[in-house]
Write a protein that holds these residues in place. Structure first.
Motif: not given
Length: 235
Positions: A141-166
């Motif tokens: 349930g932890e979120t990726w430590p982005s170091g950004t002031e505001a971080a919005v969590p998203l389910a990992a498998d959905v995030w992966t599609y958004m990030a690497f779907s070309r």
């Protein structure tokens, strides 16, 4: 229905049923007791290993939107609105824009000031942004430590599609393959209609955030709760 047991009898167990709704089961300490198990403890995957896990496409083979996508984006939208501070959010083109921009355009003001949103997480280069869209670890349930002031969590498998779907789009584009060009693998399925957010999950997630007490965000909550038209939510 997917579920599991926890060795900690006081923990809440996350469930996802066939309709895509998240649930919680609380174990009554008077009715359960822990037992030692000889089997090794389940290993927690690293962020790099999660990158290699299957991504979840937004459209099911039958052409309907994935209910997991609808729920995950709806919950993330609540956090995104809270992080926006009421300012317009500029989102990158592609799946992120297809999923979030219609709701952001409908719920936030069109005029400046603006805040930027960008995908941040394992496997992506560092970027400067006001709000980071980061993966939520499915085991911890932890979120990726982005170091950004505001971080919005998203389910990992959905995030992966958004990030690497070309930069594949979530809706059909005009045109097609040039004449004489053939492909021997079928294209990704196209949805029957526009992407719709889950109104109940959005409102439930927003109600749990302390920022909802701010007048501008409470006004958005009330608007979504009562208005049935011109909003990208399913009813």
């Amino acid at each position: 229905m997917r579920h599991g047991l926890s060795p900690d009898r006081h923990r809440a167990l996350p469930l996802i049923d066939d309709c895509g709704y998240w649930q919680v089961v609380w174990l009554d300490p008077r009715a359960v007791r822990p037992l030692d198990v000889d089997a090794p403890a389940r290993r927690v995957l690293s962020w790099e290993e999660l990158r290699e896990q299957p991504e979840r496409p937004p459209v099911d083979p039958i052409g309907s939107w994935s209910p997991v996508w609808e729920v995950a984006v709806s919950v993330a939208l609540a956090h995104l609105l809270a992080a926006s501070g009421g300012a317009r959010v500029v989102v990158p083109s592609g799946p992120v824009a297809d999923a979030f921009r219609p709701a952001l355009d409908a719920l936030l003001p069109a005029e400046p000031p603006t805040r930027s949103l960008a995908l941040t997480g394992p496997g992506l280069p560092a970027t400067v942004t006001d709000i980071a869209l980061v993966p939520r670890h499915p085991q911890t349930g932890e979120t990726w430590p982005s170091g950004t002031e505001a971080a919005v969590p998203l389910a990992a498998d959905v995030w992966t599609y958004m990030a690497f779907s070309r930069n594949r789009r979530l809706r059909p584009a005009s045109g097609g393959l040039p004449d004489g060009v053939y492909r021997d693998d079928p294209p990704p399925p196209l949805p029957f209609g526009p992407f719709r957010l889950d109104r109940e999950m959005f409102l439930d997630a927003l109600a749990r955030l302390p920022e909802v007490r701010r007048p501008w965000l409470r006004a958005i909550y009330d608007d979504v709760e009562t208005r049935r038209s011109n909003l990208p939510f399913s009813w």
